[in-house]
Design an enzyme around this catalytic site. Structure first.
Site, PDB file in Angstrom:
ATOM      1  N   CYS A 210      -1.218  84.731   2.571  1.00 43.72           N
ATOM      2  CA  CYS A 210      -1.708  85.984   3.198  1.00 43.72           C
ATOM      3  C   CYS A 210      -2.377  86.791   1.894  1.00 43.72           C
ATOM      4  CB  CYS A 210      -0.515  86.812   3.627  1.00 43.72           C
ATOM      5  SG  CYS A 210       0.042  86.398   5.089  1.00 43.72           S
TER       6      CYS A 210
ATOM      7  N   CYS B 286       2.537  89.997   4.567  1.00 41.77           N
ATOM      8  CA  CYS B 286       3.510  88.783   4.079  1.00 41.77           C
ATOM      9  C   CYS B 286       4.757  89.334   4.024  1.00 41.77           C
ATOM     10  CB  CYS B 286       2.572  88.249   2.963  1.00 41.77           C
ATOM     11  SG  CYS B 286       3.009  86.665   2.618  1.00 41.77           S
TER      12      CYS B 286
ATOM     13  N   CYS C 107       4.875  83.037   4.083  1.00 37.16           N
ATOM     14  CA  CYS C 107       5.404  83.585   5.371  1.00 37.16           C
ATOM     15  C   CYS C 107       5.267  82.809   6.540  1.00 37.16           C
ATOM     16  CB  CYS C 107       4.757  85.221   5.665  1.00 37.16           C
ATOM     17  SG  CYS C 107       3.219  85.083   6.211  1.00 37.16           S
TER      18      CYS C 107
ATOM     19  N   GLY D  12     -21.138 106.025  12.330  1.00 37.03           N
ATOM     20  CA  GLY D  12     -21.959 105.289  11.876  1.00 37.03           C
ATOM     21  C   GLY D  12     -23.494 105.744  10.968  1.00 37.03           C
TER      22      GLY D  12
ATOM     23  N   CYS E 120       0.276  80.293   6.138  1.00 26.59           N
ATOM     24  CA  CYS E 120       0.612  81.018   4.848  1.00 26.59           C
ATOM     25  C   CYS E 120       1.768  80.415   4.440  1.00 26.59           C
ATOM     26  CB  CYS E 120       0.967  82.398   4.969  1.00 26.59           C
ATOM     27  SG  CYS E 120       1.535  83.300   3.486  1.00 26.59           S
TER      28      CYS E 120
END
Lengths: 191, 365, 284
Positions: free
Chosen positions: C270, C276, C248, C36, C245
């Site tokens: 998506c 997808c 899909c 980090g 979606c």
């Protein structure tokens, strides 16, 4: 006199770097290096591989006395620059059996820039899961680890090194053909 | 009807073709040669080399041609190419005192040792469009040999320095090697060598605006153009294996030494202080602006109050690079569908909340 | 000073010279050791503009090898223009295999998304980061933000989030939502939607972040704690959609809204095009 480095410097250094990156990302999990150059006199083959991969004219290395042939090869292949003392060095190379400078005396970075710290290349005889239990970033669960040929009181010094996090030094433990990473973030319990 | 987003690769290939056609323009007209660009657009070439940090007229001309004259784009092309060049050696410091001067002017004294040398400048022209250039014009021959310029040409500031009226310019103790901003990130606080490096690569427009601001009250600079000189300087390297200097060629440089009033501080007597500018090629505007900004960035060192934008290191140096700035401003053209969708949902939620709380308040009333 | 025009210029493998790669590699090792934390590095000009993924490109160039299989996405999609351009760049300078399949990739460079298909051990994900400093909008000076990180002094950010709650009833940050890495460094997850933040936590893959223009890189090693900032009475939540979606039928993916006609009709699909397609194929 000069040793041949890697067959293909560009590709082999990339392979060794990826192994090193993985070794620090999942500490104390020994990984076998995918390619090894001819060993430099006085050093293990894996150590030579790491030096070719990490060292160039932009960093300094400190090491106890090395054979002249090794120094000449490193100067040729890596434009090696030696540091006068371990306290100044970016990298410290400790061939098997060398004594360990006190970790607390080495460059540990500053609070604003903890990355300005030393990396130690430390040769050991072999890896054995006998000495410590380790955890921290990179550990899905605690892992057993050990290495034969470590300097005395290494793990005690390591605990002090970790206690200064985010300051501290990072270590690469090296056997003949394997590598285990030990970043300062790793917590170690003996026994 | 929803059109699938597939097809990006084809669309990109078509955009390349269109770009190439637009660059070439009408093929009935002769194509520009790199030689023409080098010779006839020399100031554009100089700016691209300077901000591209690579002294190579041929490559700068190529970049300008490829960028269809867009200077900032040409700088970008040259910088990206520069990334791939291995570094063989570092040159020795350039000696601008030994410059073969083609132009040297000073705003401080009416006459100076060696004289005012005007050289090729537009300064004393009337800026009237020269319609004769619209046709193929033949320039009357010009006597180029300027044998009168002494070499080395004495520096105007040496006169002031001899009297102790201007601060001495000394290397730092131990003469440390300067940082290399092409290989190391800019870190703060930045020392003067690092700042000058950043300013040398900085966008001319950015420097010009900042320099102008120091003249209009945003920093107290009181500058005089001590000396501006332009000409050719030798570049030499000292390869370790040889152990002696070898001359590898010469480059054209413009150097500006600004002189600024300084009332003195606890540690320094009243004296003139310096601002320094240096640029590849004939680039007086750049060198002068750089010298003004260099001086304003010395505020802290000289114990002056530093509240103007041109005196603030992070502000000036972090925003000076036109390759960085151009990229980031223009990255807004990239798709941000995902983040925009997230913001859209958030705004809708906030609006719904605002509406329902307004309704509740109305009911309470 | 050259007179040649380099018509047959040969670029090094992955464009960067070996010294530049070593500089990047050393910085990456420190980044992994200090999860980090933003490591400064000597960022180079790349042949794509700053702000268009130069940090990610440099990281990818420094780690990629001949055996890698590379996937590049922008906004979750493999065929957005910038993803196409970056993928073509690496195909040109490395000749490695490329893929749109998350599962098949060994190396994934991304702008603004983490794929829906869970990452697996051994994969490396490279994020393009415009502003690596999570505190930058609250403190403009780099000298000051460095001090704040050194002292782990993140009160500014907590105050900002708390003010959001006081004003709006919840935290009004929907992407680039700040995280604490390994309980030490406040970090930017890059401008991914906060929907993706939970995927950072204890990820089995190594996550690398590159900011070219800002010349910083950082890392989240595998199996590392990553917590999105929150308050006890205001826990962290992610975006949800009422719609599935339209292509899909997925209910659990991040959806893009697409305007389909002049009257403002819209559909949701998506953002992850590979996911997808997998979903559509598994239903077919």
């Amino acid at each position: 006199m000069l040793q041949q480095a890697f067959d293909n410097m560009e590709q082999d250094c990339q392979q060794v770097f990826r192994t090193t990156l993985s070794a620090l990302a999942e500490p104390l999990l020994p990984l076998t290096l995918p390619c090894l150059p001819a060993a430099l006199p006085g050093l293990k083959p894996a150590t030579s591989a790491l030096l070719y991969t990490l060292i160039d004219q932009d960093v300094t290395l400190w090491a106890p006395a090395l054979p002249a042939a090794t120094l000449a090869s490193l100067r040729f292949h890596c434009a090696l620059r030696l540091a006068d003392t371990p306290e100044q060095a970016d990298f410290i190379l400790l061939p098997a059996g060398s004594s360990l400078p006190p970790l607390s005396s080495l460059r540990a970075g500053s609070p604003e820039y903890p990355d300005r710290s030393t990396t130690i290349l430390l040769e050991v005889e072999d890896f054995t899961p006998q000495q410590v239990e380790a955890s921290g970033p990179g550990f899905a669960s605690p892992r057993r680890f050990g290495a034969t040929g470590l300097p005395p009181a290494f793990w005690t010094q390591w605990q002090a090194n970790h206690a200064r996090f985010p300051l501290g030094v990072d270590v690469l433990l090296i056997s003949a053909t394997q590598l285990a990473g030990l970043p300062r973030s790793t917590v170690v319990q003996e026994g | 009807m929803y059109v699938a987003v597939k097809g990006g690769e084809t669309a990109i290939a078509r955009s390349w073709d269109l770009l190439a056609a637009a660059r070439r323009g009408d093929s009935a007209l002769a194509e520009l040669s790199l030689g023409q660009i080098r010779q006839q657009l020399r100031l554009a070439v100089a700016r691209v080399m300077q901000e591209g940090s690579l002294y190579d007229e041929e490559l700068a001309a190529l970049a300008l041609k490829q960028a269809a004259g867009d200077t900032v784009e040409a700088v970008f092309l040259l910088r990206a190419f520069r990334t791939t060049l291995p570094r063989f050696a570092s040159s020795k410091p350039l000696d601008t005192a030994a410059m073969r001067v083609r132009r040297r002017v000073s705003g401080t004294f009416k006459d100076v040792p060696g004289g005012q040398i005007l050289g090729p400048t537009a300064d004393y022209t009337q800026r009237l469009l020269d319609f004769s250039l619209g046709d193929n014009s033949d320039v009357p021959p010009c006597a180029l040999a300027d044998s009168g310029v002494p070499q080395p040409l004495p520096s105007v500031l040496e006169v002031l320095a001899a009297e102790g009226l201007i601060e001495a310019e000394q290397p730092l103790p131990g003469d440390p090697e300067p940082a290399d901003l092409t290989r190391q990130p800019l870190m703060f606080p930045a020392d003067r060598a690092t700042r000058l490096q950043n300013l040398a690569r900085a966008d001319e427009g950015w420097l010009l605006g900042l320099a102008y601001s120091t003249q209009r009250g945003y920093a107290e600079s009181h500058p005089f153009a001590g000396e501006i000189r332009m000409g050719e300087v030798s570049v030499s390297v000292c390869p370790e294996e040889l152990g002696f200097d070898i001359d590898i060629g010469e480059i054209t440089l413009t150097e500006c030494q600004m002189i600024n009033q300084f009332a003195g501080s606890k540690t320094a007597p009243p004296q003139f202080t310096r601002g320094y500018g240096l640029s590849f090629g004939e680039a007086e505007r750049k060198a002068m602006a750089m010298a003004l900004v260099d001086r304003s960035l010395r505020a802290e060192e000289l114990g002056e109050a530093a509240h103007a934008p041109a005196q603030q290191q992070e502000f000036v140096l972090y925003h000076s690079d036109n390759v960085e700035a151009s990229g980031f401003v223009q990255h807004l053209k990239l798709p941000h569908y995902v983040d925009f969708q997230a913001e859209l949902s958030l705004i809708r939620t906030l609006r719904a909340q605002a509406t329902s709380s307004a309704v509740q308040e109305a009911n309470h009333d | 000073m050259t007179e040649t025009c380099h018509s047959q210029w040969q670029y090094n493998f992955a464009f960067l010279d070996e010294n530049t790669k070593r500089m990047l590699r050393r910085a990456l090792l420190k980044a992994v050791a200090i999860p980090g934390y933003q490591v400064p590095f000597g960022s180079r000009e790349m042949p794509l503009p700053y702000g268009w993924g130069t940090g990610g490109i440099q990281l990818t160039a420094s780690i990629i090898g001949q055996d890698d299989v590379l996937k590049v996405i922008d906004q979750g999609a493999d065929d957005t223009t910038n993803a196409v351009n970056i993928r073509r760049f690496f195909a040109r300078v490395t000749s490695v295999a490329t893929t749109s399949s998350t599962a098949a990739a060994s190396l994934i460079q991304s702008r603004h998304r983490i794929p829906e298909t869970p990452l697996r051990p051994g994969q490396i994900m490279v994020f393009q980061v415009p502003e690596p400093e999570a505190l930058r909008t609250l403190e403009a000076s780099e000298v000051e933000t460095r001090k704040l990180h050194a002292h782990q002094e993140y009160g500014l950010m907590h105050v900002k989030l708390y003010e959001d709650i006081a004003r709006f009833g919840h935290i009004a940050t929907s992407y680039d939502y700040p995280v604490m890495v390994n309980q030490r460094y406040l970090s930017s997850p890059s401008p991914i939607p906060k929907f993706d933040n939970p995927k950072l936590h204890m990820s089995p893959a190594l996550l690398l972040f590159g900011a070219g223009r800002e010349k910083r890189l950082y890392a989240i090693p595998p199996h590392t704690r990553v917590e999105s900032l929150a308050f006890e009475d205001h826990p962290f939540t992610v975006q949800r959609w009422e719609q599935a979606c339209a292509l899909c039928g997925s209910h659990d993916s991040y959806l893009d809204e697409i305007i389909t006609d002049d009257a403002g009709a819209r559909m949701f699909v998506c953002s992850d095009t590979d996911y997808c397609q997998q979903q559509q194929e598994s239903k077919a």
